[in-house]
Write an enzyme that holds these catalytic residues in place. Structure first.
Site, PDB file in Angstrom:
ATOM      1  N   TYR A 125     -31.896 -70.576 -51.644  1.00 42.03           N
ATOM      2  CA  TYR A 125     -31.963 -71.714 -50.714  1.00 42.03           C
ATOM      3  C   TYR A 125     -30.658 -71.840 -49.946  1.00 42.03           C
ATOM      4  O   TYR A 125     -30.654 -72.118 -48.740  1.00 42.03           O
ATOM      5  CB  TYR A 125     -32.246 -73.023 -51.469  1.00 42.03           C
ATOM      6  CG  TYR A 125     -32.513 -74.161 -50.508  1.00 42.03           C
ATOM      7  CD1 TYR A 125     -33.808 -74.418 -50.072  1.00 42.03           C
ATOM      8  CD2 TYR A 125     -31.466 -74.933 -50.001  1.00 42.03           C
ATOM      9  CE1 TYR A 125     -34.060 -75.419 -49.155  1.00 42.03           C
ATOM     10  CE2 TYR A 125     -31.713 -75.938 -49.087  1.00 42.03           C
ATOM     11  CZ  TYR A 125     -33.014 -76.179 -48.659  1.00 42.03           C
ATOM     12  OH  TYR A 125     -33.260 -77.166 -47.745  1.00 42.03           O
TER      13      TYR A 125
ATOM     14  N   PHE B 252     -35.255 -73.230 -17.274  1.00 43.57           N
ATOM     15  CA  PHE B 252     -36.239 -72.580 -18.138  1.00 43.57           C
ATOM     16  C   PHE B 252     -37.031 -73.691 -18.814  1.00 43.57           C
ATOM     17  O   PHE B 252     -36.487 -74.749 -19.135  1.00 43.57           O
ATOM     18  CB  PHE B 252     -35.608 -71.630 -19.165  1.00 43.57           C
ATOM     19  CG  PHE B 252     -36.683 -70.914 -19.933  1.00 43.57           C
ATOM     20  CD1 PHE B 252     -37.433 -69.942 -19.305  1.00 43.57           C
ATOM     21  CD2 PHE B 252     -37.007 -71.270 -21.233  1.00 43.57           C
ATOM     22  CE1 PHE B 252     -38.494 -69.317 -19.971  1.00 43.57           C
ATOM     23  CE2 PHE B 252     -38.067 -70.656 -21.906  1.00 43.57           C
ATOM     24  CZ  PHE B 252     -38.809 -69.679 -21.270  1.00 43.57           C
ATOM     25  N   THR B 253     -38.305 -73.412 -19.055  1.00 44.25           N
ATOM     26  CA  THR B 253     -39.244 -74.455 -19.507  1.00 44.25           C
ATOM     27  C   THR B 253     -38.738 -75.244 -20.720  1.00 44.25           C
ATOM     28  O   THR B 253     -38.560 -76.463 -20.649  1.00 44.25           O
ATOM     29  CB  THR B 253     -40.597 -73.795 -19.833  1.00 44.25           C
ATOM     30  OG1 THR B 253     -40.356 -72.709 -20.739  1.00 44.25           O
ATOM     31  CG2 THR B 253     -41.264 -73.261 -18.576  1.00 44.25           C
TER      32      THR B 253
ATOM     33  N   ASP C 285     -27.238 -69.528 -22.469  1.00 41.76           N
ATOM     34  CA  ASP C 285     -28.547 -69.121 -22.985  1.00 41.76           C
ATOM     35  C   ASP C 285     -28.545 -67.594 -22.964  1.00 41.76           C
ATOM     36  O   ASP C 285     -28.799 -66.965 -21.953  1.00 41.76           O
ATOM     37  CB  ASP C 285     -29.671 -69.692 -22.118  1.00 41.76           C
ATOM     38  CG  ASP C 285     -31.045 -69.244 -22.611  1.00 41.76           C
ATOM     39  OD1 ASP C 285     -31.104 -68.287 -23.417  1.00 41.76           O
ATOM     40  OD2 ASP C 285     -32.056 -69.829 -22.187  1.00 41.76           O
TER      41      ASP C 285
ATOM     42  N   LYS D 209     -36.059 -61.946 -28.416  1.00 45.93           N
ATOM     43  CA  LYS D 209     -36.071 -61.057 -27.245  1.00 45.93           C
ATOM     44  C   LYS D 209     -35.082 -59.910 -27.480  1.00 45.93           C
ATOM     45  O   LYS D 209     -35.368 -58.976 -28.214  1.00 45.93           O
ATOM     46  CB  LYS D 209     -35.719 -61.851 -25.981  1.00 45.93           C
ATOM     47  CG  LYS D 209     -36.839 -62.758 -25.471  1.00 45.93           C
ATOM     48  CD  LYS D 209     -36.936 -64.059 -26.175  1.00 45.93           C
ATOM     49  CE  LYS D 209     -37.807 -65.060 -25.451  1.00 45.93           C
ATOM     50  NZ  LYS D 209     -38.009 -66.287 -26.227  1.00 45.93           N
TER      51      LYS D 209
ATOM     52  N   ARG E 228     -46.094 -67.874 -14.181  1.00 44.73           N
ATOM     53  CA  ARG E 228     -44.760 -68.458 -14.078  1.00 44.73           C
ATOM     54  C   ARG E 228     -44.650 -69.071 -12.681  1.00 44.73           C
ATOM     55  O   ARG E 228     -43.974 -68.571 -11.796  1.00 44.73           O
ATOM     56  CB  ARG E 228     -43.644 -67.416 -14.275  1.00 44.73           C
ATOM     57  CG  ARG E 228     -43.594 -66.779 -15.643  1.00 44.73           C
ATOM     58  CD  ARG E 228     -42.830 -67.527 -16.725  1.00 44.73           C
ATOM     59  NE  ARG E 228     -43.460 -68.684 -17.295  1.00 44.73           N
ATOM     60  CZ  ARG E 228     -43.064 -69.241 -18.447  1.00 44.73           C
ATOM     61  NH1 ARG E 228     -42.083 -68.732 -19.154  1.00 44.73           N
ATOM     62  NH2 ARG E 228     -43.653 -70.325 -18.908  1.00 44.73           N
TER      63      ARG E 228
ATOM     64  N   PHE F 110     -48.141 -75.366 -19.648  1.00 45.93           N
ATOM     65  CA  PHE F 110     -48.649 -73.996 -19.468  1.00 45.93           C
ATOM     66  C   PHE F 110     -49.187 -73.393 -20.758  1.00 45.93           C
ATOM     67  O   PHE F 110     -50.051 -72.525 -20.733  1.00 45.93           O
ATOM     68  CB  PHE F 110     -47.559 -73.081 -18.886  1.00 45.93           C
ATOM     69  CG  PHE F 110     -46.320 -72.999 -19.723  1.00 45.93           C
ATOM     70  CD1 PHE F 110     -45.317 -73.938 -19.608  1.00 45.93           C
ATOM     71  CD2 PHE F 110     -46.160 -71.983 -20.655  1.00 45.93           C
ATOM     72  CE1 PHE F 110     -44.177 -73.871 -20.407  1.00 45.93           C
ATOM     73  CE2 PHE F 110     -45.028 -71.898 -21.442  1.00 45.93           C
ATOM     74  CZ  PHE F 110     -44.042 -72.856 -21.323  1.00 45.93           C
TER      75      PHE F 110
HETATM   76  N1  PM9 Z   1     -39.031 -67.407 -23.646  1.00 45.67           N
HETATM   77  C1  PM9 Z   1     -40.815 -66.130 -22.807  1.00 45.67           C
HETATM   78  O1  PM9 Z   1     -41.960 -65.695 -22.943  1.00 45.67           O
HETATM   79  C2  PM9 Z   1     -41.157 -67.558 -24.912  1.00 45.67           C
HETATM   80  C3  PM9 Z   1     -42.324 -68.360 -24.538  1.00 45.67           C
HETATM   81  S1  PM9 Z   1     -42.350 -69.205 -22.993  1.00 45.67           S
HETATM   82  C4  PM9 Z   1     -41.566 -70.690 -23.377  1.00 45.67           C
HETATM   83  O2  PM9 Z   1     -40.073 -65.799 -21.872  1.00 45.67           O
HETATM   84  C5  PM9 Z   1     -35.101 -68.332 -22.477  1.00 45.67           C
HETATM   85  C6  PM9 Z   1     -34.441 -67.716 -21.303  1.00 45.67           C
HETATM   86  C7  PM9 Z   1     -36.345 -67.900 -22.894  1.00 45.67           C
HETATM   87  C8  PM9 Z   1     -36.976 -68.533 -24.008  1.00 45.67           C
HETATM   88  C9  PM9 Z   1     -38.277 -68.193 -24.401  1.00 45.67           C
HETATM   89  C10 PM9 Z   1     -36.277 -69.573 -24.664  1.00 45.67           C
HETATM   90  C11 PM9 Z   1     -36.877 -70.274 -25.826  1.00 45.67           C
HETATM   91  C12 PM9 Z   1     -35.056 -69.964 -24.200  1.00 45.67           C
HETATM   92  N2  PM9 Z   1     -34.500 -69.346 -23.123  1.00 45.67           N
HETATM   93  O3  PM9 Z   1     -39.302 -69.147 -27.449  1.00 45.67           O
HETATM   94  O4  PM9 Z   1     -38.029 -70.946 -28.550  1.00 45.67           O
HETATM   95  O5  PM9 Z   1     -36.917 -66.885 -22.248  1.00 45.67           O
HETATM   96  O6  PM9 Z   1     -37.531 -68.595 -29.106  1.00 45.67           O
HETATM   97  O7  PM9 Z   1     -36.876 -69.446 -26.926  1.00 45.67           O
HETATM   98  C13 PM9 Z   1     -40.296 -67.042 -23.797  1.00 45.67           C
HETATM   99  P1  PM9 Z   1     -38.003 -69.541 -28.067  1.00 45.67           P
END
Ligand code: PM9
Length: 462
Positions: free
Chosen positions: A75, A127-128, A218, A261, A385, A452
């Site tokens: 843990y 970013f979303t 980011d 990523k 997008r 979305f």
């Molecule tokens: N990006 C993408 O498909 C995941 C789903 S769409 C919300 O591009 C950036 C630049 C991203 C990103 C996720 C996140 C969030 C932050 N910044 O999905 O929570 O491209 O791991 O990361 C998606 P998490």
């Protein structure tokens, strides 16, 4: 490292395969209707080539899988946490690390800690999830990316750059105290996977230092950004991707990372900071939202895979093949006369839906309709997008009408082959030939947050 006079090729061989689903058009039509014309709501087993996202969809290496077996599932104080912390300190240079379940967990922490109601958070395009967390903490996002980023035809190689004049104007208008940090993404996802230059980062650092404003990074696709600097920015060709990654990070005060990523894992992320006070607060808050500060929602094995993935992400052969594969698809589409965002980005090829389907007004969701049509044609799943992703202005409730109305063909890392790229290009060309027949959509269900993901649509009759 491979010889630079030979073409890029995958720096690995395949030792395990996963069969793909081959479906008929009738099957896909039914699946699409059941999914409300939203590719996020399709079942993966109904998809042939999955270009929805590069997030968590990469193939891990044998070393990463071996690392999974070394999971220390205590843990508290798992040895895998210390390995992860050491990898982040070594490759990225940040002092303090808090693991999170994925990127948005880190965004939640940093936004809660640094943003006060009424604050302004400038960034190189929204970013979303990032913007939503900024808004939920009472902040307002302000776009300070250069104008070129909003033009899909503009060939400027660093469309992720900040327009320093836009930032100066914001500081002048609101005062530096109202700006807790500038949010900088490497690369810029919503602009089409476009990099920021090192020169621009250095100039931004100078300006923000003058005003005592932080930069929060980011760094979701930082290795891809660094590779583009190496390839395209004068003066950096002799430097390694790893070295440029390190410098990019050193120009910032802290970071959020979706390790799903660049860092080649199926789940995981972290928040990092060089400030002790911010770290202390993050350590306090992470136990509310993620878990103890030495696991942050992750299993020990996930942290081990991430530590190994971070090292692999800056390997020159890996990054050359990764970006090379995306460019290969992009070139094929350009050759076929398909309207795509230029220059080709690093994690995907983005179709310009406004130019692809000029007969569909933005309010009838051309990119959403195009993503649906691409799925119908050959079972290739992509992501909207555009106006759907952009959502609504938090104060007025009006739809944002982004310049960029795009469909993203996102390439998972180390997953698909060149033959798959050829199939994708052939399918996009087929849809392009028959584009006049594609109809717009109406939204029949709209969720409150990040619509979305779960919105539902129906086709318009005309
Ligand atoms: N990006 C993408 O498909 C995941 C789903 S769409 C919300 O591009 C950036 C630049 C991203 C990103 C996720 C996140 C969030 C932050 N910044 O999905 O929570 O491209 O791991 O990361 C998606 P998490």
């Amino acid at each position: 490292m491979t010889e630079q006079h030979t073409p890029w090729a995958e720096p690995y061989k395949i030792k395990m395969v996963e069969p793909l689903a081959m479906t008929t058009r009738a099957h896909r039509q039914k699946a699409l209707e059941e999914a409300g014309y939203n590719t996020f709501l399709l079942k993966s087993e109904d998809v042939y080539i999955d270009l929805l996202t590069d997030s968590g969809t990469s193939a891990m290496s044998d070393r990463q899988w071996a690392g999974m077996m070394l999971g220390d599932e205590a843990y508290a104080g798992s040895r895998n946490f210390y390995n992860l912390e050491a990898a982040i300190q070594r490759y990225y240079g940040y002092k303090h690390v808090i693991p999170t379940h994925q990127g948005r967990g880190a965004e939640n922490l940093i936004s809660r800690i640094l943003i006060k109601p009424g604050d302004i958070v400038p960034g190189n395009m929204y970013f979303t999830t990032t913007r939503l967390h900024q808004e939920l903490s009472g902040g307002t996002f302000a776009d300070i990316i250069i104008d070129e980023a909003h033009d899909p035809e503009n060939l400027f190689p660093f469309k992720g750059n900040v327009d320093l004049k836009k930032l100066e104007a914001l500081i002048e208008k609101h005062g530096a105290k109202k700006i807790p940090y500038v949010s900088i993404a490497t690369t810029v996802n919503m602009a089409g996977g476009q990099p920021i230059s090192l020169a621009n980062m250095r100039a931004l650092r100078e300006l923000t230092n003058k005003h005592g404003i932080r930069i929060i990074h980011d760094m979701t696709r930082v290795a891809e950004n660094a590779y583009m600097i190496q390839q395209l920015e004068p003066g950096h060709a002799h430097r390694s991707t790893a070295e440029i990654v390190h410098e990019l990070c050193s120009l910032t005060d802290g970071a959020t990372m979706s390790a799903k990523k660049d860092a080649l894992v199926n789940i995981g992320g972290f928040m990092a900071t060089n400030e002790w006070d911010v770290f202390e607060e993050a350590r306090n808050q992470v136990v509310i939202y993620e878990g103890l500060h030495t696991y942050g929602g992750l299993a020990g094995r996930d942290m081990e895979a991430m530590a190994i993935g971070i090292a692999e992400s800056v390997d020159e052969d890996h990054i050359r093949a990764r970006v090379g594969q995306v460019a290969y698809l992009g070139e094929k589409l350009l050759d076929a006369g398909i309207p795509v965002v230029k220059p080709i980005g690093t994690h995907g090829v983005f179709l310009n839906a406004k130019a692809f389907l000029p007969h569909i007004p933005q309010t009838s969701f051309p990119a959403q309709a195009l993503a649906a049509e691409l799925y119908l044609d050959a079972g290739v799943r992509t992501m909207e997008r555009g106006i759907v992703s952009a959502g609504r202005n938090k104060d007025t409730g009006e739809n944002y009408m982004p310049e960029l109305e795009l469909v993203r063909l996102t390439i998972p890392r180390r997953v698909y082959t060149q033959a798959h790229m050829d199939v994708i290009a052939a399918s996009v060309a087929n849809v392009y030939r028959n584009r006049d027949k594609v109809k717009g959509l109406k939204m029949v269900y709209e969720p409150k947050y990040l619509r979305f993901f779960q919105a539902r649509f129906e086709p318009l009759s005309a």
